[in-house]
Motif scaffolding. Structure first.
Motif, PDB file in Angstrom:
ATOM      1  N   ALA A 134       0.824  -1.209   0.000  1.00 17.98           N
ATOM      2  CA  ALA A 134       0.000   0.000   0.000  1.00 17.98           C
ATOM      3  C   ALA A 134       0.859   1.260   0.000  1.00 17.98           C
ATOM      4  CB  ALA A 134      -0.937   0.007   1.212  1.00 17.98           C
ATOM      5  N   ILE A 135       1.959   1.236   0.746  1.00 18.90           N
ATOM      6  CA  ILE A 135       2.853   2.392   0.797  1.00 18.90           C
ATOM      7  C   ILE A 135       3.578   2.561  -0.533  1.00 18.90           C
ATOM      8  CG2 ILE A 135       4.947   3.327   1.856  1.00 18.90           C
ATOM      9  CD1 ILE A 135       2.587   3.628   3.677  1.00 18.90           C
ATOM     10  N   ASN A 136       4.189   1.472  -1.029  1.00 18.63           N
ATOM     11  CA  ASN A 136       5.014   1.568  -2.235  1.00 18.63           C
ATOM     12  C   ASN A 136       4.219   1.872  -3.490  1.00 18.63           C
ATOM     13  OD1 ASN A 136       7.517   1.193  -1.093  1.00 18.63           O
ATOM     14  ND2 ASN A 136       7.563  -1.012  -1.437  1.00 18.63           N
ATOM     15  N   GLU A 137       3.040   1.268  -3.615  1.00 16.54           N
ATOM     16  CA  GLU A 137       2.289   1.376  -4.861  1.00 16.54           C
ATOM     17  C   GLU A 137       1.268   2.515  -4.854  1.00 16.54           C
ATOM     18  OE1 GLU A 137       2.945  -0.190  -7.487  1.00 16.54           O
ATOM     19  OE2 GLU A 137       4.085  -1.958  -6.878  1.00 16.54           O
ATOM     20  N   LEU A 138       0.850   2.962  -3.671  1.00 14.03           N
ATOM     21  CA  LEU A 138      -0.239   3.934  -3.621  1.00 14.03           C
ATOM     22  C   LEU A 138       0.144   5.220  -2.898  1.00 14.03           C
ATOM     23  CD1 LEU A 138      -3.206   4.436  -4.354  1.00 14.03           C
ATOM     24  CD2 LEU A 138      -3.849   3.338  -2.187  1.00 14.03           C
ATOM     25  N   TRP A 139       0.397   5.137  -1.595  1.00 11.78           N
ATOM     26  CA  TRP A 139       0.546   6.351  -0.797  1.00 11.78           C
ATOM     27  C   TRP A 139       1.829   7.113  -1.106  1.00 11.78           C
ATOM     28  CZ3 TRP A 139      -3.112   8.740   1.935  1.00 11.78           C
ATOM     29  CH2 TRP A 139      -4.283   8.023   2.165  1.00 11.78           C
ATOM     30  N   GLN A 140       2.945   6.426  -1.195  1.00 15.62           N
ATOM     31  CA  GLN A 140       4.197   7.132  -1.467  1.00 15.62           C
ATOM     32  C   GLN A 140       4.197   7.783  -2.848  1.00 15.62           C
ATOM     33  OE1 GLN A 140       7.739   5.078  -0.203  1.00 15.62           O
ATOM     34  NE2 GLN A 140       9.052   6.211  -1.610  1.00 15.62           N
ATOM     35  N   PRO A 141       3.772   7.110  -3.919  1.00 16.45           N
ATOM     36  CA  PRO A 141       3.726   7.799  -5.212  1.00 16.45           C
ATOM     37  C   PRO A 141       2.803   9.021  -5.222  1.00 16.45           C
ATOM     38  CG  PRO A 141       3.570   5.426  -5.528  1.00 16.45           C
ATOM     39  CD  PRO A 141       3.458   5.667  -4.055  1.00 16.45           C
ATOM     40  N   VAL A 142       1.659   8.924  -4.538  1.00 10.64           N
ATOM     41  CA  VAL A 142       0.734  10.055  -4.495  1.00 10.64           C
ATOM     42  C   VAL A 142       1.355  11.220  -3.729  1.00 10.64           C
ATOM     43  CG1 VAL A 142      -1.464  10.847  -3.532  1.00 10.64           C
ATOM     44  CG2 VAL A 142      -1.375   8.719  -4.831  1.00 10.64           C
ATOM     45  N   GLY A 289      17.640   4.538   2.270  1.00  8.14           N
ATOM     46  CA  GLY A 289      16.944   4.504   0.992  1.00  8.14           C
ATOM     47  C   GLY A 289      15.564   5.131   0.989  1.00  8.14           C
ATOM     48  N   ASN A 290      15.006   5.165  -0.222  1.00  9.03           N
ATOM     49  CA  ASN A 290      13.724   5.807  -0.458  1.00  9.03           C
ATOM     50  C   ASN A 290      12.562   4.825  -0.410  1.00  9.03           C
ATOM     51  OD1 ASN A 290      12.083   8.068  -1.251  1.00  9.03           O
ATOM     52  ND2 ASN A 290      11.906   7.146  -3.270  1.00  9.03           N
ATOM     53  N   ASP A 291      12.841   3.534  -0.554  1.00  5.11           N
ATOM     54  CA  ASP A 291      11.825   2.497  -0.424  1.00  5.11           C
ATOM     55  C   ASP A 291      11.603   2.286   1.078  1.00  5.11           C
ATOM     56  OD1 ASP A 291      10.718  -0.134   0.034  1.00  5.11           O
ATOM     57  OD2 ASP A 291      11.129  -0.603  -2.054  1.00  5.11           O
ATOM     58  N   LEU A 292      10.494   2.793   1.601  1.00  4.18           N
ATOM     59  CA  LEU A 292      10.322   2.836   3.053  1.00  4.18           C
ATOM     60  C   LEU A 292      10.271   1.450   3.703  1.00  4.18           C
ATOM     61  CD1 LEU A 292       7.875   5.858   3.449  1.00  4.18           C
ATOM     62  CD2 LEU A 292      10.376   5.814   3.410  1.00  4.18           C
ATOM     63  N   PRO A 293       9.502   0.478   3.185  1.00  2.00           N
ATOM     64  CA  PRO A 293       9.548  -0.856   3.798  1.00  2.00           C
ATOM     65  C   PRO A 293      10.957  -1.457   3.787  1.00  2.00           C
ATOM     66  CG  PRO A 293       7.614  -0.653   2.402  1.00  2.00           C
ATOM     67  CD  PRO A 293       8.457   0.557   2.137  1.00  2.00           C
ATOM     68  N   GLN A 294      11.675  -1.272   2.684  1.00  5.63           N
ATOM     69  CA  GLN A 294      13.035  -1.793   2.611  1.00  5.63           C
ATOM     70  C   GLN A 294      13.943  -1.060   3.595  1.00  5.63           C
ATOM     71  OE1 GLN A 294      15.908  -1.176  -0.887  1.00  5.63           O
ATOM     72  NE2 GLN A 294      15.155  -3.254  -1.244  1.00  5.63           N
ATOM     73  N   ALA A 295      13.745   0.249   3.735  1.00  3.25           N
ATOM     74  CA  ALA A 295      14.552   1.024   4.678  1.00  3.25           C
ATOM     75  C   ALA A 295      14.366   0.518   6.100  1.00  3.25           C
ATOM     76  CB  ALA A 295      14.176   2.507   4.587  1.00  3.25           C
ATOM     77  N   ILE A 296      13.134   0.260   6.488  1.00  2.88           N
ATOM     78  CA  ILE A 296      12.869  -0.215   7.842  1.00  2.88           C
ATOM     79  C   ILE A 296      13.400  -1.630   8.039  1.00  2.88           C
ATOM     80  CG2 ILE A 296      11.061  -0.718   9.529  1.00  2.88           C
ATOM     81  CD1 ILE A 296      11.565   2.274   8.986  1.00  2.88           C
ATOM     82  N   SER A 297      13.369  -2.448   6.992  1.00  2.00           N
ATOM     83  CA  SER A 297      13.904  -3.812   7.112  1.00  2.00           C
ATOM     84  C   SER A 297      15.409  -3.791   7.350  1.00  2.00           C
ATOM     85  CB  SER A 297      13.574  -4.622   5.856  1.00  2.00           C
ATOM     86  OG  SER A 297      14.353  -4.183   4.750  1.00  2.00           O
ATOM     87  N   ARG A 298      16.081  -2.695   7.014  1.00  2.00           N
ATOM     88  CA  ARG A 298      17.516  -2.588   7.205  1.00  2.00           C
ATOM     89  C   ARG A 298      17.892  -2.186   8.636  1.00  2.00           C
ATOM     90  NH1 ARG A 298      18.361   0.601   1.455  1.00  2.00           N
ATOM     91  NH2 ARG A 298      18.616  -1.265   0.158  1.00  2.00           N
TER      92      ARG A 298
END
Length: 309
Positions: A134-142, A289-298
């Motif tokens: 939801a974040i990567n495909e919808l909210w962040q792009p908007v 990074g800019n990919d928030l889920p990936q950033a938090i996984s780090r």
């Protein structure tokens, strides 16, 4: 949608799992699992006499395949037609998906200040999709598109209205999530040039979903106050974000100097990480990074490396 091939019943000796265990195994929350079943018929668990859902291993495998398609950018509305295809089948072209229409609908709702419509859109997006999708495909792009528009044509009313809506929604979620977890505490702070908390709210959502406690400061706390904040809040890591590139002096001088004075890791994520990806040479500041889920996984490897976990 193609007919489903999996059956709702399984051999008597098949192990069955309750929805809470399936959620733990797959990372998909129970609200989303129920939405996939009710709205799209993607899974068909058994039911106990009292109506409780029970899932077999092939249901779990099917859920994992759903996640694979979603993570490849396929909208949930198209996943049903792909589940029974060979795994080598390519996902539909982006033009045939409905992500773009969902983004246009969400952005139009925000810009028209239609709060009665925004509320169900927000909850629907988090119910139908794992939060990372939801974040990567919808909210962040908007949000990125809106901020790009606002650079040329500011609209303070739309920005502040959206901020107030998300602050309320995310705040409620954080309140309950922080009470339910004993995970490390993230001190989440905005950078000085960020005009509002949109990015920090998105980061807070993702971090909370990953099991962290989150202390969100949606107004910039000066760098010189961070050591005291870390100490008094018992924070395990400082996470900074911004939708702007921030000044050279802040990025190259002030932030690395402040990070050296802290006894916890300092991470940077969000749009600033994309804009400044070649400007962080200090080992004291970790570019996530800019990919928030990936950033938090780090964060977890970083906390382990720092001896905090």
């Amino acid at each position: 949608m193609a007919p489903m091939s999996n059956k709702a019943t399984h051999p008597p000796d098949t192990p069955l799992y309750p929805i809470r265990e399936v959620s733990r195994l797959t990372g998909v929350n129970s609200v989303t699992l129920r939405a996939w079943e009710r709205r799209y018929g993607l899974i068909r668990p058994q039911r106990t006499p009292k109506g409780h859902r029970l899932y077999a291993q092939d249901d779990i495998t099917r859920i994992e395949r759903i996640l694979q398609w979603l993570n490849r950018g396929v909208p949930v509305s198209q996943v049903g037609d792909l589940l029974d295809q060979p795994e080598t089948v390519e996902p539909p072209a982006p033009a045939s998906g409905d992500w773009e229409s969902q983004r246009q609908q969400l952005q139009g709702t925000i810009e028209s200040l239609d709060m009665a419509r925004l509320d169900p859109l927000y909850h629907q997006s988090l119910a139908l999709y794992p939060l990372s999708v939801a974040i990567n495909e919808l909210w962040q792009p908007v949000i990125m598109n809106l901020e790009a528009q606002w650079e040329n044509k500011p609209d303070a009313l739309v920005r502040r209205t959206l901020e107030a809506f998300l602050r309320n929604q995310v705040g409620i979620r954080l309140h309950h999530a922080n009470q339910a977890t004993r995970g490390p505490l993230i001190l989440l702070n905005s950078m000085p040039d960020d005009p509002g908390p949109l990015w920090i709210l998105m980061v807070a959502l993702v971090a909370s979903e990953h099991g962290y406690r989150v202390q969100m400061l949606d107004r910039n706390l000066p760098l010189e106050d961070l050591p005291q904040a870390v100490s008094r809040l018992h924070a395990s890591i400082v996470l900074l974000t911004s939708g702007q590139s921030e000044s050279d002096h802040y990025i190259h001088d002030l932030l690395p100097q402040a990070a050296k004075g802290l006894n916890v890791p300092v991470g940077v994520c969000g749009n600033v990480a994309r804009l400044r990806e070649n400007d962080f040479s200090s080992g004291d500041v970790h570019l996530l990074g800019n990919d928030l889920p990936q950033a938090i996984s780090r964060l977890r490897p970083l906390l382990r490396e720092s001896g905090i976990l």
